[in-house]
Design an enzyme around this catalytic site. Structure first.
Site, PDB file in Angstrom:
ATOM      1  N   LYS A 214      36.334   0.243   4.206  1.00 26.28           N
ATOM      2  CA  LYS A 214      36.176   1.220   3.115  1.00 26.28           C
ATOM      3  C   LYS A 214      34.973   2.121   3.366  1.00 26.28           C
ATOM      4  O   LYS A 214      34.960   3.289   2.969  1.00 26.28           O
ATOM      5  CB  LYS A 214      36.049   0.504   1.766  1.00 26.28           C
ATOM      6  CG  LYS A 214      37.360   0.389   1.021  1.00 26.28           C
ATOM      7  CD  LYS A 214      38.353  -0.603   1.543  1.00 26.28           C
ATOM      8  CE  LYS A 214      39.395  -0.176   2.484  1.00 26.28           C
ATOM      9  NZ  LYS A 214      40.292  -1.247   2.910  1.00 26.28           N
TER      10      LYS A 214
ATOM     11  N   ALA B 285      42.111  -9.661  -0.759  1.00 23.77           N
ATOM     12  CA  ALA B 285      40.862 -10.305  -1.143  1.00 23.77           C
ATOM     13  C   ALA B 285      40.887 -10.775  -2.595  1.00 23.77           C
ATOM     14  O   ALA B 285      40.547 -11.922  -2.896  1.00 23.77           O
ATOM     15  CB  ALA B 285      39.717  -9.320  -0.930  1.00 23.77           C
TER      16      ALA B 285
ATOM     17  N   HIS C   5      42.241  13.023 -22.558  1.00 16.21           N
ATOM     18  CA  HIS C   5      42.632  14.260 -21.878  1.00 16.21           C
ATOM     19  C   HIS C   5      41.379  15.051 -21.514  1.00 16.21           C
ATOM     20  O   HIS C   5      40.460  15.137 -22.327  1.00 16.21           O
ATOM     21  CB  HIS C   5      43.502  15.107 -22.807  1.00 16.21           C
ATOM     22  CG  HIS C   5      43.883  16.423 -22.193  1.00 16.21           C
ATOM     23  ND1 HIS C   5      44.820  16.519 -21.181  1.00 16.21           N
ATOM     24  CD2 HIS C   5      43.421  17.680 -22.423  1.00 16.21           C
ATOM     25  CE1 HIS C   5      44.936  17.800 -20.837  1.00 16.21           C
ATOM     26  NE2 HIS C   5      44.093  18.517 -21.568  1.00 16.21           N
TER      27      HIS C   5
HETATM   28  C1  LIG Z   1      40.742  -4.291   8.397  1.00 15.56           C
HETATM   29  C2  LIG Z   1      41.067  -5.032   7.114  1.00 15.56           C
HETATM   30  C3  LIG Z   1      40.930  -4.379   5.896  1.00 15.56           C
HETATM   31  C4  LIG Z   1      41.208  -5.053   4.715  1.00 15.56           C
HETATM   32  N1  LIG Z   1      41.069  -4.367   3.541  1.00 15.56           N
HETATM   33  C5  LIG Z   1      41.350  -4.988   2.382  1.00 15.56           C
HETATM   34  C6  LIG Z   1      41.184  -4.310   1.150  1.00 15.56           C
HETATM   35  O1  LIG Z   1      40.776  -3.144   1.099  1.00 15.56           O
HETATM   36  N2  LIG Z   1      41.468  -4.972   0.002  1.00 15.56           N
HETATM   37  C7  LIG Z   1      41.925  -6.260   0.023  1.00 15.56           C
HETATM   38  O2  LIG Z   1      42.172  -6.810  -1.050  1.00 15.56           O
HETATM   39  N3  LIG Z   1      42.087  -6.933   1.170  1.00 15.56           N
HETATM   40  C8  LIG Z   1      41.811  -6.325   2.351  1.00 15.56           C
HETATM   41  N4  LIG Z   1      41.958  -7.014   3.523  1.00 15.56           N
HETATM   42  C9  LIG Z   1      42.439  -8.405   3.472  1.00 15.56           C
HETATM   43  C10 LIG Z   1      41.275  -9.365   3.116  1.00 15.56           C
HETATM   44  O3  LIG Z   1      40.237  -9.195   4.041  1.00 15.56           O
HETATM   45  C11 LIG Z   1      41.748 -10.800   3.114  1.00 15.56           C
HETATM   46  O4  LIG Z   1      42.864 -10.921   2.255  1.00 15.56           O
HETATM   47  C12 LIG Z   1      40.658 -11.743   2.632  1.00 15.56           C
HETATM   48  O5  LIG Z   1      39.549 -11.662   3.481  1.00 15.56           O
HETATM   49  C13 LIG Z   1      41.163 -13.185   2.575  1.00 15.56           C
HETATM   50  O6  LIG Z   1      40.128 -14.020   2.139  1.00 15.56           O
HETATM   51  P1  LIG Z   1      40.131 -15.574   2.475  1.00 15.56           P
HETATM   52  O7  LIG Z   1      38.944 -16.126   1.746  1.00 15.56           O
HETATM   53  O8  LIG Z   1      41.453 -16.141   2.225  1.00 15.56           O
HETATM   54  O9  LIG Z   1      39.915 -15.681   4.056  1.00 15.56           O
HETATM   55  P2  LIG Z   1      38.816 -15.098   5.041  1.00 15.56           P
HETATM   56  O10 LIG Z   1      38.124 -13.931   4.486  1.00 15.56           O
HETATM   57  O11 LIG Z   1      39.476 -14.957   6.359  1.00 15.56           O
HETATM   58  O12 LIG Z   1      37.726 -16.273   5.104  1.00 15.56           O
HETATM   59  C14 LIG Z   1      37.984 -17.527   5.665  1.00 15.56           C
HETATM   60  C15 LIG Z   1      36.675 -18.109   6.162  1.00 15.56           C
HETATM   61  O13 LIG Z   1      36.883 -19.458   6.520  1.00 15.56           O
HETATM   62  C16 LIG Z   1      36.129 -19.764   7.688  1.00 15.56           C
HETATM   63  N5  LIG Z   1      36.745 -20.934   8.300  1.00 15.56           N
HETATM   64  C17 LIG Z   1      38.012 -21.027   8.787  1.00 15.56           C
HETATM   65  N6  LIG Z   1      38.255 -22.291   9.203  1.00 15.56           N
HETATM   66  C18 LIG Z   1      37.123 -22.994   8.965  1.00 15.56           C
HETATM   67  C19 LIG Z   1      36.768 -24.365   9.170  1.00 15.56           C
HETATM   68  N7  LIG Z   1      37.642 -25.263   9.651  1.00 15.56           N
HETATM   69  N8  LIG Z   1      35.513 -24.742   8.835  1.00 15.56           N
HETATM   70  C20 LIG Z   1      34.634 -23.852   8.317  1.00 15.56           C
HETATM   71  N9  LIG Z   1      34.929 -22.559   8.086  1.00 15.56           N
HETATM   72  C21 LIG Z   1      36.160 -22.143   8.405  1.00 15.56           C
HETATM   73  C22 LIG Z   1      36.227 -18.496   8.509  1.00 15.56           C
HETATM   74  O14 LIG Z   1      35.158 -18.409   9.437  1.00 15.56           O
HETATM   75  C23 LIG Z   1      36.146 -17.407   7.414  1.00 15.56           C
HETATM   76  O15 LIG Z   1      34.809 -17.013   7.199  1.00 15.56           O
HETATM   77  C24 LIG Z   1      41.658  -6.397   4.736  1.00 15.56           C
HETATM   78  C25 LIG Z   1      41.785  -7.064   5.959  1.00 15.56           C
HETATM   79  C26 LIG Z   1      41.494  -6.403   7.138  1.00 15.56           C
HETATM   80  C27 LIG Z   1      41.612  -7.139   8.437  1.00 15.56           C
HETATM   81  N1  LIG Z   2      43.818  -1.993   1.581  1.00 12.00           N
HETATM   82  C1  LIG Z   2      44.197  -3.260   1.738  1.00 12.00           C
HETATM   83  O1  LIG Z   2      44.415  -3.993   0.783  1.00 12.00           O
HETATM   84  C2  LIG Z   2      44.341  -3.806   3.117  1.00 12.00           C
HETATM   85  C3  LIG Z   2      43.865  -3.102   4.208  1.00 12.00           C
HETATM   86  C4  LIG Z   2      44.036  -3.669   5.468  1.00 12.00           C
HETATM   87  C5  LIG Z   2      44.646  -4.899   5.610  1.00 12.00           C
HETATM   88  N2  LIG Z   2      45.092  -5.551   4.520  1.00 12.00           N
HETATM   89  C6  LIG Z   2      45.784  -6.848   4.658  1.00 12.00           C
HETATM   90  O2  LIG Z   2      45.787  -7.250   6.000  1.00 12.00           O
HETATM   91  C7  LIG Z   2      47.077  -7.685   6.386  1.00 12.00           C
HETATM   92  C8  LIG Z   2      47.383  -7.205   7.775  1.00 12.00           C
HETATM   93  O3  LIG Z   2      47.561  -5.767   7.809  1.00 12.00           O
HETATM   94  P1  LIG Z   2      48.478  -5.101   8.902  1.00 12.00           P
HETATM   95  O4  LIG Z   2      48.522  -3.649   8.645  1.00 12.00           O
HETATM   96  O5  LIG Z   2      48.082  -5.605  10.249  1.00 12.00           O
HETATM   97  O6  LIG Z   2      49.891  -5.788   8.630  1.00 12.00           O
HETATM   98  P2  LIG Z   2      51.196  -5.332   7.824  1.00 12.00           P
HETATM   99  O7  LIG Z   2      52.024  -6.545   7.735  1.00 12.00           O
HETATM  100  O8  LIG Z   2      50.835  -4.587   6.582  1.00 12.00           O
HETATM  101  O9  LIG Z   2      51.905  -4.265   8.801  1.00 12.00           O
HETATM  102  C9  LIG Z   2      52.272  -4.600  10.126  1.00 12.00           C
HETATM  103  C10 LIG Z   2      53.315  -3.608  10.618  1.00 12.00           C
HETATM  104  O10 LIG Z   2      53.447  -3.782  12.025  1.00 12.00           O
HETATM  105  C11 LIG Z   2      54.833  -3.700  12.372  1.00 12.00           C
HETATM  106  N3  LIG Z   2      54.991  -4.410  13.677  1.00 12.00           N
HETATM  107  C12 LIG Z   2      54.841  -5.745  13.900  1.00 12.00           C
HETATM  108  N4  LIG Z   2      55.004  -6.022  15.219  1.00 12.00           N
HETATM  109  C13 LIG Z   2      55.232  -4.836  15.856  1.00 12.00           C
HETATM  110  C14 LIG Z   2      55.446  -4.432  17.216  1.00 12.00           C
HETATM  111  N5  LIG Z   2      55.458  -5.322  18.237  1.00 12.00           N
HETATM  112  N6  LIG Z   2      55.635  -3.123  17.517  1.00 12.00           N
HETATM  113  C15 LIG Z   2      55.627  -2.206  16.506  1.00 12.00           C
HETATM  114  N7  LIG Z   2      55.422  -2.529  15.200  1.00 12.00           N
HETATM  115  C16 LIG Z   2      55.221  -3.814  14.869  1.00 12.00           C
HETATM  116  C17 LIG Z   2      55.538  -4.342  11.193  1.00 12.00           C
HETATM  117  O11 LIG Z   2      56.875  -3.943  11.104  1.00 12.00           O
HETATM  118  C18 LIG Z   2      54.696  -3.828  10.014  1.00 12.00           C
HETATM  119  O12 LIG Z   2      55.165  -2.593   9.501  1.00 12.00           O
HETATM  120  C19 LIG Z   2      48.064  -7.137   5.361  1.00 12.00           C
HETATM  121  O13 LIG Z   2      48.876  -8.191   4.952  1.00 12.00           O
HETATM  122  C20 LIG Z   2      47.232  -6.648   4.231  1.00 12.00           C
HETATM  123  O14 LIG Z   2      47.488  -7.405   3.074  1.00 12.00           O
HETATM  124  C21 LIG Z   2      44.968  -5.027   3.278  1.00 12.00           C
END
Ligand SMILES: Cc1cc2nc3c(=O)[nH]c(=O)nc-3n(C[C@H](O)[C@H](O)[C@H](O)COP(=O)(O)OP(=O)(O)OC[C@H]3O[C@@H](n4cnc5c(N)ncnc54)[C@H](O)[C@@H]3O)c2cc1C
Ligand SMILES: NC(=O)c1ccc[n+]([C@@H]2O[C@H](COP(=O)([O-])OP(=O)(O)OC[C@H]3O[C@@H](n4cnc5c(N)ncnc54)[C@H](O)[C@@H]3O)[C@@H](O)[C@H]2O)c1
Length: 477
Positions: free
Chosen positions: A53, A331, A459
C-alpha cells in the site's frame, strides 16, 4: 488461569491473525504466549498489505501528477514530475518498521509473552519451541495455529529473486525494470501492474484462465479491464499458461495455450513477477502428534468456530486461523477468525460470517466487494428457489466524484427479488475500499434494499453512489 498449564493460550505465528487473537485473548483475561520464527507481523506487515500500500500510495501520486489532462480540467498545471525509486522503496521500508514496532509493542504492553523460535505441536495441549538456545516444551489449555502462507510458484518457473521474483521481492522495489511480465491477474498482479505502470514500466500480463481477473464479478472485471488495463501500457495474454520461465537478461518465458498445452509464444522481458496465488505454510507443525493431517493442498481444516477438524469432528482445545486455513486469504479475515476462536475458547459461541467480509484491490481507482458475485448468487438462487437481480449506479452521476474529476466507475448491488436481501455488492471507483463497509455491514445484518433505500446519506459524498443503487433497486419495483 488453570494451574495445570504454563499458559491459557499459546499461538503459533505472529502475523495479523495471531496478533488479533492475542489482543482479544488478553481482553478476555487469558494468559497468552505467541511464538514467531521470523519477523513479527508476518506477511501483511513485512511483505504484503503494508509495504504494497505504501508503494501504491507513492506511485499513485506520481500517476496523478503526471496526468496533465486531468489536472488541467481542475485548473492545475504541473511542470515536470520526478521521483526517486529508492526513496519510494524507503517509504515502504520505513512504514514496515514502524508498523512492525507498533504491533510488537502492543503485545508487550499487554503482557503477551513473545517467544522467538519454531513452534510445533507436541501432543494434546503441548507445544515445543526450537529456539537459538535449544528446545523447550510449554503447555497450554488452548493452542491456535496461525502460520500463514507463502507464494505459490508453478512448476517450470525458476525464481532467482532478481529478474524472476514473487511479491516477497517485488515489494523491495530494488530496481525498475523497463518491461515486466506479470504472471497472474489476481490481487497481486493487478496491484503491481498499477505500481509499475505509474512509474513508467511496460507490462505484459499472462493469465491462465479465459478472462482477466477471473475471481471478480464479471461486470467488474470487464470494466476494470477498460479502466485499469486497456488505456495503460499493458499487453495481455489470456488463456495462456507460463509453463517455463528462465531468469537472466533477458528473462525467457514460454507460453502455452491453457487448453491444448501447446507452446504458442516465447517472450523475452526484463523481469517477471510471479503472482499465481499463495499456498499454506503448514509444514513441520507436529500435526501428526495428534493424528491429524492437512487437506490435499496443505490447508488446516477447520469449522466456522475455527476449531481444527479431525475428519468431521472438532479437536478439543486446538484452533487454526488465517491464511493457513485457506478460507479467505485476507489480513482482516485472519484477525476476525482469531477473535472468533478466542470467543469460543472462552465459552461464548461465535462463528465467522464470510459472506460479509469485504475485500479490496488498492488500484487507482480501487475495486472492492462484499458477498457473492452475480454468477454465484444466481447459482445459489437456482439451488434454493429464488430469483436474483442486480442494479448498477455510476460514479459519473455522483457530484463528489465529478468534482474530484474521478468519475469513472460503478457500484453493483445484487439482491433477492422477493425479499430484497442483498447478496453481494461490488464497487469500482475512487475510494471503493472505504465505500464497501456500509454494504458489508448491511450484508452482515442480512438487510434488504427496501430498508437501505430509506437510509439518508450526506450530500455531496461518494457514498451516494450506493444510496443511488439501493434506491434504484427498491423504488423500481
Ligand atoms: C503482496 C501482498 C499484498 C497483500 N495485501 C493485502 C491487503 O491489502 N489486504 C489484505 O487484507 N490482505 C492482503 N494480503 C494478504 C495478507 O497479507 C494475508 O492474508 C495475511 O498476512 C494472513 O495473515 P496470517 O496471520 O494468517 O499469516 P501470516 O501473515 O503469513 O503470518 C504467519 C506467521 O507465522 C510464522 N510461522 C509460520 N510457521 C511457524 C512456526 N512453525 N513457528 C513459528 N512461527 C511460524 C511466520 O513466520 C509468519 O510470521 C496481501 C498479501 C500479499 C503477499
Ligand atoms: N488487496 C488485497 O487484499 C490483496 C493484495 C494482494 C494479495 N492478496 C491476497 O494474496 C493472495 C495471493 O494473491 P495472488 O494475486 O497471487 O493470487 P490470486 O489467486 O488472486 O490470483 C492468481 C491468478 O494467477 C492465475 N494463474 C495461476 N497459475 C498461472 C500460470 N501458470 N500462468 C498464468 N496464470 C496463472 C490464476 O488463474 C489467478 O487469476 C490472494 O488470495 C489475496 O487474497 C490480497
Amino acid at each position: 488461569m488453570s494451574q495445570e498449564f504454563d499458559y491459557d493460550l499459546v499461538i503459533i505465528g505472529a502475523g495479523v491473525g495471531g496478533h488479533g487473537a492475542a489482543l482479544h485473548a488478553v481482553s478476555c483475561g487469558l494468559k497468552t504466549a505467541i511464538i514467531e520464527s521470523a519477523e513479527m507481523g508476518g506477511t501483511c506487515v513485512n511483505r504484503g498489505c503494508i509495504p504494497s500500500k505504501a508503494l501504491l500510495a507513492a506511485s499513485g501520486r506520481v500517476r496523478e501528477l503526471r496526468n496533465a489532462h486531468h489536472l488541467k480540467a481542475l485548473g492545475i498545471q504541473v511542470s515536470g514530475v520526478e521521483f526517486d525509486r529508492s526513496a519510494i522503496a524507503d517509504h515502504a521500508g520505513n512504514l514496515v518498521s514502524k508498523i512492525r514496532g507498533d504491533l510488537t509493542n502492543s503485545l508487550k504492553r499487554l503482557g503477551v509473552d513473545i517467544i522467538q523460535g519454531w513452534g510445533r505441536l507436541a501432543g494434546a495441549q503441548k507445544v515445543s519451541v526450537t529456539t537459538d538456545s535449544g528446545e523447550k516444551t510449554i503447555t497450554a489449555k488452548d493452542v491456535i495455529l496461525s502460520t500463514g502462507s507463502i507464494p505459490f510458484v508453478p512448476p517450470g518457473i525458476t525464481i532467482d529473486g532478481k529478474t524472476v521474483f514473487t511479491s516477497d521481492d517485488a515489494i523491495k522495489l530494488d530496481w525498475l525494470p523497463q518491461w515486466v511480465a506479470i504472471i497472474g491477474s489476481g490481487y497481486i498482479g493487478l496491484e503491481f501492474a498499477d505500481v509499475y505502470t505509474a512509474l513508467g514500466s511496460e507490462i505484459t500480463i499472462i493469465e491462465a484462465l479465459d478472462q482477466l481477473m477471473p475471481t471478480f464479478d464479471p461486470d467488474i472485471a470487464k470494466l476494470a479491464t477498460r479502466i485499469l488495463i486497456t488505456p495503460r501500457d499493458i499487453e495481455t495474454h489470456v488463456g495462456k499458461l507460463a509453463i517455463k520461465v528462465t531468469p537472466g537478461s533477458p528473462v525467457v518465458i514460454e507460453l502455452a495455450d491453457t487448453k491444448t498445452k501447446e507452446v504458442v509464444d516465447i517472450l523475452e522481458v526484463d523481469a517477471c513477477l510471479v503472482a499465481t496465488g499463495r499456498i499454506p505454510f503448514t509444514k513441520d507443525l507436529g500435526l501428526e502428534t495428534l493424528g491429524l493431517e492437512t487437506d490435499r493442498r496443505g490447508f488446516i481444516t477447520v469449522d466456522d468456530t475455527m476449531a481444527v477438524l479431525s475428519g468431521t469432528e472438532p479437536v478439543p482445545h486446538l484452533w487454526a486461523i488465517g491464511d493457513a486455513t485457506g478460507k479467505m486469504m485476507l489480513a482482516h479475515a485472519a484477525s476476525a477468525q482469531g477473535i472468533v476462536a478466542v470467543e469460543n475458547i472462552c465459552g461464548r459461541d461465535r462463528t465467522v460470517d464470510y459472506l460479509s467480509i469485504p475485500a479490496a484491490a488498492f488500484t487507482h481507482p480501487e475495486i472492492s466487494y462484499a458477498g457473492l458475485t452475480e454468477p454465484a448468487a444466481k447459482e445459489l438462487g437456482e439451488k434454493e428457489g429464488f430469483e436474483v437481480v442486480s442494479v448498477k449506479s455510476y460514479f459519473k452521476g455522483n457530484s463528489k466524484a465529478i468534482a474530484e474529476g474521478e468519475a469513472e466507475g460503478i457500484a453493483k448491488v445484487i439482491y433477492r427479488k422477493d425479499t430484497g436481501e442483498i447478496l453481494g455488492v461490488h464497487i469500482l471507483g475512487i475510494h471503493a475500499s472505504d465505500l464497501i463497509h456500509e454494504a458489508s455491514n448491511a450484508i452482515a445484518q442480512r438487510q434488504s434494499v427496501n430498508t437501505l433505500a430509506y437510509l439518508v446519506h450526506a450530500h455531496p459524498t461518494l457514498s451516494e453512489v450506493l444510496d443511488e443503487a439501493y434506491k434504484r433497486a427498491s423504488f423500481s419495483h
